[in-house]
Design a protein around this motif. Structure first.
Motif, PDB file in Angstrom:
ATOM      1  N   SER A 116       0.832  -1.196   0.000  1.00 24.11           N
ATOM      2  CA  SER A 116       0.000   0.000   0.000  1.00 24.11           C
ATOM      3  C   SER A 116       0.866   1.245   0.000  1.00 24.11           C
ATOM      4  N   GLN A 154       0.802   5.766  -0.946  1.00 25.80           N
ATOM      5  CA  GLN A 154       0.006   6.957  -1.180  1.00 25.80           C
ATOM      6  C   GLN A 154       0.133   7.408  -2.624  1.00 25.80           C
ATOM      7  N   PRO A 155      -0.859   8.128  -3.130  1.00 26.75           N
ATOM      8  CA  PRO A 155      -0.753   8.654  -4.491  1.00 26.75           C
ATOM      9  C   PRO A 155       0.536   9.443  -4.667  1.00 26.75           C
ATOM     10  N   PRO A 159      -4.460   6.287  -7.674  1.00 28.07           N
ATOM     11  CA  PRO A 159      -5.451   5.344  -7.143  1.00 28.07           C
ATOM     12  C   PRO A 159      -5.937   4.349  -8.196  1.00 28.07           C
ATOM     13  N   VAL A 190      -3.194   1.847  -3.984  1.00 29.89           N
ATOM     14  CA  VAL A 190      -2.782   3.246  -3.944  1.00 29.89           C
ATOM     15  C   VAL A 190      -3.949   4.063  -3.396  1.00 29.89           C
ATOM     16  N   SER A 191      -3.772   4.613  -2.227  1.00 34.29           N
ATOM     17  CA  SER A 191      -4.825   5.400  -1.600  1.00 34.29           C
ATOM     18  C   SER A 191      -4.232   6.359  -0.595  1.00 34.29           C
ATOM     19  N   SER A 192      -4.999   7.391  -0.278  1.00 35.73           N
ATOM     20  CA  SER A 192      -4.576   8.368   0.706  1.00 35.73           C
ATOM     21  C   SER A 192      -5.234   8.135   2.056  1.00 35.73           C
TER      22      SER A 192
END
Length: 126
Positions: free
Chosen positions: A11, A13-14, A87, A124-126
């Motif tokens: 995982s 972050q963008p 994302p 991919v996520s915030s």
């Protein structure tokens, strides 16, 4: 038996980066080809990048300029360097290989490949 084992998913972050690796039990670098595919639940598996025995590469339009496919022939390892992740890059990523490539025109078509790894998840996520 031919085995392909992916690793490196996770995982992020963008905007982040990640490198995937695929270790092959058999060398595909003399006359074969290898590639990376990705698949979301309920969707068709789609080609991301491919590399030939001579080093030619091709990429899906969605990842051009951000992803780089490469290989270490001596160690039978395929890599996918992913930069500027978005994302929409969230998929299960699969390593694929074929001992003898068909037409390069089909390099990003899943029917080109006979051998597949188990996949590694990229989120991919915030």
């Amino acid at each position: 038996q031919v085995q392909l084992v992916e690793s490196g998913g996770g995982s992020v972050q963008p905007g982040g980066s990640l490198t995937l690796s695929c270790v092959a039990s058999t060398s595909f670098y003399i006359s074969g080809c290898m590639g990376w595919f990705r698949q979301a639940p309920g969707k068709e598996r789609e080609g991301v990048a491919a590399i030939s025995s001579t080093g030619s590469t091709t990429y899906a339009d969605s990842v051009k300029g951000r992803f780089t496919i490469s290989k270490d022939n001596a160690k039978n390892i395929l890599f996918l360097r992913m930069n500027s992740l978005k994302p929409e890059d969230t998929y299960m990523y699969y390593c694929a290989a074929q001992i003898r490539c068909g037409s390069w025109y089909f390099a990003l078509h899943r029917a080109m490949y006979n051998y597949w790894g188990q996949g590694t998840q990229v989120t991919v996520s915030s």
